[in-house]
Motif scaffolding. Structure first.
Motif, PDB file in Angstrom:
ATOM      1  N   LEU A  70       0.832  -1.211   0.000  1.00  0.00           N
ATOM      2  CA  LEU A  70       0.000   0.000   0.000  1.00  0.00           C
ATOM      3  C   LEU A  70       0.862   1.254   0.000  1.00  0.00           C
ATOM      4  CD1 LEU A  70      -2.798   1.375   0.325  1.00  0.00           C
ATOM      5  CD2 LEU A  70      -2.496   1.127   2.802  1.00  0.00           C
ATOM      6  N   ALA A  71       1.875   1.286   0.874  1.00  0.00           N
ATOM      7  CA  ALA A  71       2.720   2.476   0.963  1.00  0.00           C
ATOM      8  C   ALA A  71       3.504   2.708  -0.326  1.00  0.00           C
ATOM      9  CB  ALA A  71       3.673   2.343   2.153  1.00  0.00           C
ATOM     10  N   LEU A  72       4.052   1.647  -0.905  1.00  0.00           N
ATOM     11  CA  LEU A  72       4.827   1.794  -2.146  1.00  0.00           C
ATOM     12  C   LEU A  72       3.951   2.292  -3.290  1.00  0.00           C
ATOM     13  CD1 LEU A  72       7.068  -1.416  -1.975  1.00  0.00           C
ATOM     14  CD2 LEU A  72       7.801   0.966  -1.712  1.00  0.00           C
ATOM     15  N   LEU A  73       2.756   1.761  -3.379  1.00  0.00           N
ATOM     16  CA  LEU A  73       1.854   2.206  -4.442  1.00  0.00           C
ATOM     17  C   LEU A  73       1.447   3.660  -4.248  1.00  0.00           C
ATOM     18  CD1 LEU A  73      -0.420  -0.954  -4.823  1.00  0.00           C
ATOM     19  CD2 LEU A  73       1.299  -0.128  -6.440  1.00  0.00           C
ATOM     20  N   ARG A  74       1.197   4.039  -3.006  1.00  0.00           N
ATOM     21  CA  ARG A  74       0.832   5.431  -2.743  1.00  0.00           C
ATOM     22  C   ARG A  74       1.985   6.369  -3.076  1.00  0.00           C
ATOM     23  NH1 ARG A  74      -3.094   6.237   1.177  1.00  0.00           N
ATOM     24  NH2 ARG A  74      -2.668   8.463   0.858  1.00  0.00           N
ATOM     25  N   MET A  75       3.222   5.951  -2.733  1.00  0.00           N
ATOM     26  CA  MET A  75       4.382   6.786  -3.048  1.00  0.00           C
ATOM     27  C   MET A  75       4.641   6.845  -4.547  1.00  0.00           C
ATOM     28  SD  MET A  75       7.121   6.123   0.045  1.00  0.00           S
ATOM     29  CE  MET A  75       7.118   4.338  -0.078  1.00  0.00           C
ATOM     30  N   ALA A  76       4.126   5.845  -5.283  1.00  0.00           N
ATOM     31  CA  ALA A  76       4.239   5.853  -6.745  1.00  0.00           C
ATOM     32  C   ALA A  76       3.077   6.601  -7.385  1.00  0.00           C
ATOM     33  CB  ALA A  76       4.286   4.424  -7.270  1.00  0.00           C
ATOM     34  N   HIS A  77       2.313   7.323  -6.565  1.00  0.00           N
ATOM     35  CA  HIS A  77       1.203   8.169  -7.023  1.00  0.00           C
ATOM     36  C   HIS A  77       0.040   7.366  -7.604  1.00  0.00           C
ATOM     37  CE1 HIS A  77       3.761  11.626  -6.301  1.00  0.00           C
ATOM     38  NE2 HIS A  77       4.704  11.088  -7.059  1.00  0.00           N
ATOM     39  N   VAL A  78      -0.087   6.131  -7.175  1.00  0.00           N
ATOM     40  CA  VAL A  78      -1.287   5.367  -7.521  1.00  0.00           C
ATOM     41  C   VAL A  78      -2.429   5.911  -6.671  1.00  0.00           C
ATOM     42  CG1 VAL A  78      -2.366   3.074  -7.473  1.00  0.00           C
ATOM     43  CG2 VAL A  78       0.048   3.331  -8.121  1.00  0.00           C
ATOM     44  N   PRO A  79      -3.622   6.125  -7.238  1.00  0.00           N
ATOM     45  CA  PRO A  79      -4.745   6.630  -6.438  1.00  0.00           C
ATOM     46  C   PRO A  79      -4.980   5.785  -5.190  1.00  0.00           C
ATOM     47  CG  PRO A  79      -5.317   6.663  -8.764  1.00  0.00           C
ATOM     48  CD  PRO A  79      -3.974   5.978  -8.661  1.00  0.00           C
ATOM     49  N   ALA A  80      -5.381   6.446  -4.119  1.00  0.00           N
ATOM     50  CA  ALA A  80      -5.458   5.790  -2.808  1.00  0.00           C
ATOM     51  C   ALA A  80      -6.371   4.566  -2.831  1.00  0.00           C
ATOM     52  CB  ALA A  80      -5.942   6.790  -1.760  1.00  0.00           C
ATOM     53  N   LEU A  81      -7.539   4.682  -3.424  1.00  0.00           N
ATOM     54  CA  LEU A  81      -8.465   3.552  -3.415  1.00  0.00           C
ATOM     55  C   LEU A  81      -7.954   2.404  -4.277  1.00  0.00           C
ATOM     56  CD1 LEU A  81     -11.117   2.587  -2.263  1.00  0.00           C
ATOM     57  CD2 LEU A  81     -12.298   3.576  -4.235  1.00  0.00           C
ATOM     58  N   ALA A  82      -7.327   2.730  -5.405  1.00  0.00           N
ATOM     59  CA  ALA A  82      -6.750   1.679  -6.248  1.00  0.00           C
ATOM     60  C   ALA A  82      -5.607   0.973  -5.524  1.00  0.00           C
ATOM     61  CB  ALA A  82      -6.255   2.270  -7.567  1.00  0.00           C
ATOM     62  N   ALA A  83      -4.774   1.738  -4.830  1.00  0.00           N
ATOM     63  CA  ALA A  83      -3.673   1.139  -4.067  1.00  0.00           C
ATOM     64  C   ALA A  83      -4.217   0.231  -2.974  1.00  0.00           C
ATOM     65  CB  ALA A  83      -2.802   2.233  -3.467  1.00  0.00           C
ATOM     66  N   ALA A  84      -5.279   0.658  -2.307  1.00  0.00           N
ATOM     67  CA  ALA A  84      -5.883  -0.164  -1.263  1.00  0.00           C
ATOM     68  C   ALA A  84      -6.438  -1.458  -1.847  1.00  0.00           C
ATOM     69  CB  ALA A  84      -6.994   0.618  -0.560  1.00  0.00           C
ATOM     70  N   GLY A  85      -7.088  -1.372  -2.994  1.00  0.00           N
ATOM     71  CA  GLY A  85      -7.620  -2.567  -3.629  1.00  0.00           C
ATOM     72  C   GLY A  85      -6.529  -3.549  -4.032  1.00  0.00           C
ATOM     73  N   LEU A  86      -5.425  -3.029  -4.557  1.00  0.00           N
ATOM     74  CA  LEU A  86      -4.314  -3.903  -4.946  1.00  0.00           C
ATOM     75  C   LEU A  86      -3.645  -4.538  -3.730  1.00  0.00           C
ATOM     76  CD1 LEU A  86      -2.775  -1.680  -7.767  1.00  0.00           C
ATOM     77  CD2 LEU A  86      -3.917  -3.880  -8.059  1.00  0.00           C
ATOM     78  N   ALA A  87      -3.527  -3.775  -2.644  1.00  0.00           N
ATOM     79  CA  ALA A  87      -2.950  -4.336  -1.420  1.00  0.00           C
ATOM     80  C   ALA A  87      -3.836  -5.453  -0.871  1.00  0.00           C
ATOM     81  CB  ALA A  87      -2.770  -3.234  -0.375  1.00  0.00           C
ATOM     82  N   LEU A  88      -5.147  -5.246  -0.892  1.00  0.00           N
ATOM     83  CA  LEU A  88      -6.070  -6.287  -0.438  1.00  0.00           C
ATOM     84  C   LEU A  88      -6.006  -7.515  -1.342  1.00  0.00           C
ATOM     85  CD1 LEU A  88      -9.308  -4.376   0.657  1.00  0.00           C
ATOM     86  CD2 LEU A  88      -7.829  -5.794   2.082  1.00  0.00           C
ATOM     87  N   ALA A  89      -5.860  -7.288  -2.639  1.00  0.00           N
ATOM     88  CA  ALA A  89      -5.764  -8.415  -3.569  1.00  0.00           C
ATOM     89  C   ALA A  89      -4.524  -9.256  -3.280  1.00  0.00           C
ATOM     90  CB  ALA A  89      -5.743  -7.901  -5.006  1.00  0.00           C
ATOM     91  N   CYS A  90      -3.405  -8.589  -3.014  1.00  0.00           N
ATOM     92  CA  CYS A  90      -2.173  -9.324  -2.687  1.00  0.00           C
ATOM     93  C   CYS A  90      -2.320 -10.081  -1.378  1.00  0.00           C
ATOM     94  CB  CYS A  90      -0.998  -8.351  -2.617  1.00  0.00           C
ATOM     95  SG  CYS A  90      -0.545  -7.615  -4.203  1.00  0.00           S
TER      96      CYS A  90
END
Length: 277
Positions: A70-90
């Motif tokens: 989640l943190a890496l995706l957010r720092m890569a400027h991925v939208p917050a909700l999309a980053a949360a969804g990807l973190a949950l998927a992993c």
């Protein structure tokens, strides 16, 4: 019939076997290589109940991994909700949706009126409308809460949440009997008190120690209380309520009830941490 292999005699071998049990149950990672050779064939049951001391540690690792993603995706400027969804998927891929399956089965049982019918529905592998709604709401709540977490506290919040969620579900077999004479519930009952005590110590070490990680200087009392004592209280209260419901409605706990309890605690704790942000 082959005789059951004896438990390892050395502390290191026993810890390896316990870690293998915990990893095999809570994740989809290959764990048989950790076990002694006599246990790798699958012919003998693994001492699952004895391994519960390490479950909070394994869970903290799962949560920390999700928080890192989640943190890496957010720092890569991925939208917050999309980053949360990807973190949950992993996280779901890593755990095999074990606890989510329990939540869905437990929710489906609300469509029955007798304990026997509720237990039969929980054993059915099919998912009904109640189960789909419960899964959807749990994912929605967790994704929204993860999206609201500050990047700098995502790893800590996810690790503590996952740790307390698995610790909370262990309080059920410590307080009420299993509802069935077989399955995961029966494997965990009666709970070895020494292993339960070890799980409590490991959980407290994670919850009380992580807020100090990466923090320089004196940690103010109120933020420390909010990030440690309050989540412990939420987890214990949720486990107590689920135990009351399971004892009254089912006559005891099942593996599905344990999984449902873990997901409920995750939803509440992530929402709590999001509210603190």
């Amino acid at each position: 019939m082959m005789p059951a292999p004896t438990l390892p005699k050395t502390l290191a071998s026993r810890c390896r076997l316990d870690l293998a049990c915990g990893l095999a149950l809570l994740t989809r990672l290959p764990a048989a290589w950790l076990a002694p050779p006599a246990f790798r064939t699958g012919a003998a049951p693994w001492p699952m109940a004895r391994s519960i001391w390490c479950w909070p540690l394994i869970a903290a690792g799962i949560g920390a991994g999700s928080g890192c993603i989640l943190a890496l995706l957010r720092m890569a400027h991925v939208p917050a909700l999309a980053a949360a969804g990807l973190a949950l998927a992993c996280q779901t891929a890593l755990t095999g949706a074990l606890h989510e399956d329990g939540l869905a089965d437990m929710a489906d049982s609300f469509g029955a009126t007798t304990p026997e019918r509720k237990l039969a529905i929980m054993r059915d592998s099919r998912v009904g409308s109640y189960g789909v709604i419960a899964l959807s709401l749990s994912l929605l709540v967790r994704a929204a809460a993860l999206a609201a977490l500050p990047v700098h506290s995502a790893i800590m919040a996810c690790a503590i949440t996952a740790c307390l969620a698995r610790m909370a579900m262990l309080l059920l077999p410590a307080s009420i009997p299993p509802a069935r004479p077989d399955g995961l519930a029966r494997m965990l009952y009666p709970v070895p008190r020494s292993s339960l005590g070890g799980a409590v110590v490991c959980a407290l070490a994670v919850v009380l120690g992580l807020p100090f990680a990466g923090h320089t200087g004196e940690l103010p009392l109120w933020p420390y209380f909010a990030h440690t004592v309050a989540p412990i209280g939420i987890g214990c209260a949720t486990a107590w309520l689920v135990a009351l419901w399971a004892k009254r409605i089912l006559g005891g706990f099942t593996g599905d009830v344990l999984g449902g309890c873990a997901v409920l605690v995750e939803c509440l704790l992530l929402s709590f941490y999001a509210a603190l942000a």
